[in-house]
Enzyme design. Structure first.
Site, PDB file in Angstrom:
ATOM      1  N   LYS A  53     -73.468  27.864  33.115  1.00 47.42           N
ATOM      2  CA  LYS A  53     -72.634  26.664  32.996  1.00 47.42           C
ATOM      3  C   LYS A  53     -72.953  25.928  31.688  1.00 47.42           C
ATOM      4  CE  LYS A  53     -72.207  26.102  38.011  1.00 47.42           C
ATOM      5  NZ  LYS A  53     -72.643  25.421  39.241  1.00 47.42           N
ATOM      6  N   GLN A  97     -76.963  21.181  41.370  1.00 51.92           N
ATOM      7  CA  GLN A  97     -76.829  22.570  41.813  1.00 51.92           C
ATOM      8  C   GLN A  97     -77.341  22.721  43.246  1.00 51.92           C
ATOM      9  OE1 GLN A  97     -75.256  24.928  40.040  1.00 51.92           O
ATOM     10  NE2 GLN A  97     -75.597  26.486  41.606  1.00 51.92           N
ATOM     11  N   ASP A 120     -67.818  18.417  40.662  1.00 50.23           N
ATOM     12  CA  ASP A 120     -67.904  19.531  41.617  1.00 50.23           C
ATOM     13  C   ASP A 120     -66.894  19.362  42.756  1.00 50.23           C
ATOM     14  OD1 ASP A 120     -69.533  21.760  41.330  1.00 50.23           O
ATOM     15  OD2 ASP A 120     -71.374  20.648  41.767  1.00 50.23           O
TER      16      ASP A 120
HETATM   17  N1  GUN Z   1     -73.941  26.427  44.486  1.00 50.12           N
HETATM   18  C1  GUN Z   1     -73.077  27.450  44.669  1.00 50.12           C
HETATM   19  N2  GUN Z   1     -71.878  27.150  44.128  1.00 50.12           N
HETATM   20  C2  GUN Z   1     -71.995  25.906  43.593  1.00 50.12           C
HETATM   21  C3  GUN Z   1     -71.095  25.059  42.902  1.00 50.12           C
HETATM   22  O1  GUN Z   1     -69.928  25.365  42.664  1.00 50.12           O
HETATM   23  N3  GUN Z   1     -71.601  23.876  42.512  1.00 50.12           N
HETATM   24  C4  GUN Z   1     -72.883  23.498  42.769  1.00 50.12           C
HETATM   25  N4  GUN Z   1     -73.271  22.310  42.371  1.00 50.12           N
HETATM   26  N5  GUN Z   1     -73.729  24.256  43.419  1.00 50.12           N
HETATM   27  C5  GUN Z   1     -73.284  25.460  43.821  1.00 50.12           C
END
Ligand code: GUN
Length: 290
Positions: A53, A97, A120
């Site tokens: 990311k 995350q 998110d």
């Molecule tokens: N863990 C798995 N997928 C995601 C996501 O799209 N965002 C976040 N913050 N954590 C995740």
């Protein structure tokens, strides 16, 4: 004829180019879209997602505020950090995350994020806006899947979409987005309580596998010619692989002979998730400057 392999990387790149162009416009005005990326602990998959990311953000001209915390971080410490990031004018988006270490209540952390920075789309306000069809941030993976289907002109109106999995991150929001009036699919949600899963999956024009179970969907569970979207990213031990594991989706690779379209793992849904995140971050930055 084997399925058309859906190139999520190429479609994601197109979305990323759009986000990059919008970032350039903001930068000319002295605004640099900035995402705070919070990672608590050292889960190897999370570490790899977070760095992917951050690389993508940099490539699009955006900034990331990289915050790595030990697994021993308390919930109170994390909540204090979120409060600080909420106040920080330079931070447009906040991504925590998941999963968080077991002693931290994810729910309380997500709810602490300012919905205006919830790129998110996990905050209850964002979820509510999505369900009501009001403007707001859409969660990146479901938004990415919908964008893939639209970019490929796969017919959605009147189609039967079967979603396998009911997580808050993928299954639930995706089922919701697909039933929106402007999408107009008929949706069936299957989950661990579903009896005779194949009975439902075989009826799907669009089959979305988001159960987190390696190779759950076998070729004989797919209608000939269906569009199969594999959201699974499972690490399966493999002593012949350099890293000691290989990535395996929720769909058996042999399904390629049965499906009409199929997303590979990796290179299908994953790149779309990142692309939609960039789009949400630039949108967060734009909204604050209007
Ligand atoms: N863990 C798995 N997928 C995601 C996501 O799209 N965002 C976040 N913050 N954590 C995740």
């Amino acid at each position: 004829m084997p399925a058309v392999l859906i190139d999520g990387k190429a479609i994601g790149l197109k979305i990323r180019e759009g986000a990059k162009a919008r970032t350039a416009v903001l930068r000319e005005r002295g605004i640099v879209p900035c995402l705070a990326v919070v990672l608590a602990g050292e889960d190897p998959a999370s570490l790899s997602y977070v760095s992917a990311k951050e690389r993508a953000l940099a490539e699009a001209g955006m900034e990331s505020r990289d915050i790595r915390l030990p697994a021993s971080t308390t919930e109170a410490e994390l909540l204090a950090l979120i409060a600080e990031l909420n106040r920080d004018e330079k931070v447009h988006g906040i991504l925590v995350q998941l999963p968080l270490p077991a002693h931290i209540a994810e729910d309380r952390v997500i709810t602490a994020i300012d919905p205006a920075k919830d790129v998110d789309g996990f905050h209850p306000v964002s979820v509510g806006n999505m369900v009501l069809g009001r403007p707001g941030f859409l969660p990146c993976t479901p938004f990415g899947v919908l964008t893939l289907l639209r970019e490929l002109h796969i017919p959605l109106a009147g189609a039967h979409a079967v979603v396998v999995g009911r997580s808050n991150i993928v299954g639930k929001p995706l089922a919701n987005l697909l039933t929106r009036k402007d999408v107009n699919a008929t949706v069936t949600i299957c989950h661990t309580g579903t009896k005779d899963l194949a009975r439902f999956t075989r009826e799907a024009d669009i089959l979305i596998a988001a159960a987190g179970k390696p190779a759950l969907i076998k070729p004989d569970m797919i209608k000939k010619g269906a569009a199969v979207i594999d959201v699974g990213v499972n690490r399966v031990p493999d002593s012949t692989a350099k890293k000691g594991y290989r990535l395996c989706g929720d769909v058996d690779p042999a399904a390629v002979e049965q499906a009409g379209y199929i997303t590979p793992v990796p290179g299908g849904v994953g790149p779309m998730t990142i692309a939609m995140l960039l789009q949400n971050v630039v949108q967060a930055a734009e909204r604050r400057t209007i």
